[in-house]
Design an enzyme around this catalytic site. Sequence first.
Site, PDB file in Angstrom:
ATOM      1  N   TYR A 144       0.858  -1.197   0.000  1.00 32.79           N
ATOM      2  CA  TYR A 144       0.000   0.000   0.000  1.00 32.79           C
ATOM      3  C   TYR A 144       0.889   1.240   0.000  1.00 32.79           C
ATOM      4  CZ  TYR A 144      -3.385   3.510   1.692  1.00 32.79           C
ATOM      5  OH  TYR A 144      -4.181   4.631   1.841  1.00 32.79           O
ATOM      6  N   ASP A 239       9.237   2.799  -0.981  1.00 33.71           N
ATOM      7  CA  ASP A 239       8.260   3.470  -0.119  1.00 33.71           C
ATOM      8  C   ASP A 239       8.630   3.115   1.321  1.00 33.71           C
ATOM      9  OD1 ASP A 239       4.618   3.368   0.277  1.00 33.71           O
ATOM     10  OD2 ASP A 239       6.225   4.223   1.491  1.00 33.71           O
ATOM     11  N   LYS A 267       5.227   9.188   8.384  1.00 37.37           N
ATOM     12  CA  LYS A 267       5.000   8.626   9.721  1.00 37.37           C
ATOM     13  C   LYS A 267       6.027   9.081  10.761  1.00 37.37           C
ATOM     14  CE  LYS A 267       2.350   4.824   7.830  1.00 37.37           C
ATOM     15  NZ  LYS A 267       1.013   4.740   8.441  1.00 37.37           N
TER      16      LYS A 267
HETATM   17  P1  KE4 Z   1      -0.603   8.505   4.446  1.00 38.75           P
HETATM   18  O1  KE4 Z   1      -1.129   9.195   3.209  1.00 38.75           O
HETATM   19  O2  KE4 Z   1      -1.676   7.709   5.143  1.00 38.75           O
HETATM   20  O3  KE4 Z   1       0.182   9.446   5.369  1.00 38.75           O
HETATM   21  O4  KE4 Z   1       0.523   7.453   3.957  1.00 38.75           O
HETATM   22  C1  KE4 Z   1       0.179   6.488   2.997  1.00 38.75           C
HETATM   23  C2  KE4 Z   1       1.111   5.308   3.117  1.00 38.75           C
HETATM   24  C3  KE4 Z   1       2.149   5.183   2.203  1.00 38.75           C
HETATM   25  N1  KE4 Z   1       3.023   4.148   2.270  1.00 38.75           N
HETATM   26  C4  KE4 Z   1       2.916   3.209   3.249  1.00 38.75           C
HETATM   27  C5  KE4 Z   1       3.899   2.082   3.275  1.00 38.75           C
HETATM   28  C6  KE4 Z   1       1.881   3.299   4.213  1.00 38.75           C
HETATM   29  O5  KE4 Z   1       1.774   2.346   5.168  1.00 38.75           O
HETATM   30  C7  KE4 Z   1       0.969   4.367   4.162  1.00 38.75           C
HETATM   31  C8  KE4 Z   1      -0.163   4.518   5.157  1.00 38.75           C
HETATM   32  N2  KE4 Z   1      -0.385   3.383   5.995  1.00 38.75           N
HETATM   33  C9  KE4 Z   1      -1.746   3.249   6.509  1.00 38.75           C
HETATM   34  C10 KE4 Z   1      -1.960   1.879   7.145  1.00 38.75           C
HETATM   35  N3  KE4 Z   1      -0.754   1.149   7.397  1.00 38.75           N
HETATM   36  C11 KE4 Z   1      -2.039   4.362   7.460  1.00 38.75           C
HETATM   37  C12 KE4 Z   1      -3.326   4.210   8.246  1.00 38.75           C
HETATM   38  C13 KE4 Z   1      -4.514   4.805   7.539  1.00 38.75           C
HETATM   39  O6  KE4 Z   1      -4.675   4.631   6.318  1.00 38.75           O
HETATM   40  O7  KE4 Z   1      -5.315   5.414   8.250  1.00 38.75           O
END
Ligand code: KE4
Length: 427
Positions: A144, A239, A267
């Site tokens: 993701y 990523d 994060k």
């Molecule tokens: P954000 O747009 O949510 O800040 O980041 C997207 C993203 C990009 N790459 C990786 C590897 C990620 O894990 C994420 C976001 N992760 C999710 C769940 N693991 C965040 C939680 C959510 O979607 O509320």
Amino acid sequence: MKRDTSHRLYEEAKKLMPGGVNSPVRSFKGVGGEPLFIMRGRGPQIWDADGNEYLDYVGSWGPLILGHAHPAVVMAVREVAAKGTSFGAPGPSEVQLARLIQEAFPSMELMRLVSSGTEACMSAIRLARAYTGRNKLIKFNGCYHGHADSLLVKAGSGGATFGVPDSAGVPPSFAAETLVAEYNDLPSVERLLQAHGKDVAAVIVEPVAANMGVVLPQPGFLDGLRRLTAQAGALLIFDEVITGFRVAWGGAQAVYGVTPDLTCLGKVLGGGMPLAAYGGRRDVMQLVAPLGPMYQAGTLSGNPVAVAAGVATLTALQRPGAYQQLEETSAELEQGLRDALRQTERQGTVNRIGSVLTLFFHPGPVETWAHVAESDAKAYAHFFHGMLERGVYLAPSAYEAAFVSLAHSAQDISETVAKARQALAAV
Ligand code: KE4
């Protein structure tokens, strides 16, 4: 546990926001039941609206590596906010943060601060397309990278190699530009590159997958991607939104010794504030506006308050022994969970790197998306609620990760393991 206040808030929230949440994974849809409304956190603890206390292993899905309300972060945010929250102009703290990032990630010769991991990945992909003049993107099943259209794509059925939308509202024409390979399966990448090589702008990968639960790269996988992308004239995008500053100061690229062309961070970088970044090879990043023709922008990109939280977080992470401490407490948790599975005769395995881990209800090994799909999500849901009832807050989804912070003590870990034994016995 009393949850009337969370329930009442949830009923209110559902009248105003889809599913009563501002991000789907918070909805408890993956485990059943209603989400808890969280009022505050301190160190490894969080408290819900009914005053129930939990040991938190979600940590806002990764950012809170120092634990909640770390004094240095709170003080930095307070001080900077009192001087103005955002100016829409460059500021000295952005230079300081970019220097810290470059210290940890030397491959990021030039970088751009943005406000979310989605923005970082979306921008890196646009940049790869601008640099190569190609349109196709290869991603991996189960990985993701945020919710940009070209990433909400799943493998086409059967032999069709073109991606198909994995969300309503994504035009099939957009999805068709994304090809989907299998994580830890280099031949699946080779086949796509053989069929589409000259059209592939980039391969984007979570160097350690953590959005299908934690799945580690098999020996040779990341090296293989490096070799294949170089041969095909495509860029390799790591990523590291989860792994950056989490699995090591220098992220997965430091652990595995593989250097991507572009890296996405998020994060931990923001320590709980909206902050992310993308960057990499100078010759590639020079295409980014205002230097070059690839446009990307953001009102609050690099804003002083988020940057202050980031600088305070990264500075605290530079304390000697910080990563050693994370490794020790996390290894303790992993071993404790393995012992609890054995003692309760439950089938399960734990995948871990550093302070990010997942307990799969699967005999193991879990090395591919196919293995993950075989794991027992219902058992996880029972385990999740069993732990929640005992005051331990895990990810409300079998396909996420648990995060250990520097605030989790050895005592917290042994308490968690004892509760896991009870919860597993009840699964
Ligand atoms: P954000 O747009 O949510 O800040 O980041 C997207 C993203 C990009 N790459 C990786 C590897 C990620 O894990 C994420 C976001 N992760 C999710 C769940 N693991 C965040 C939680 C959510 O979607 O509320």
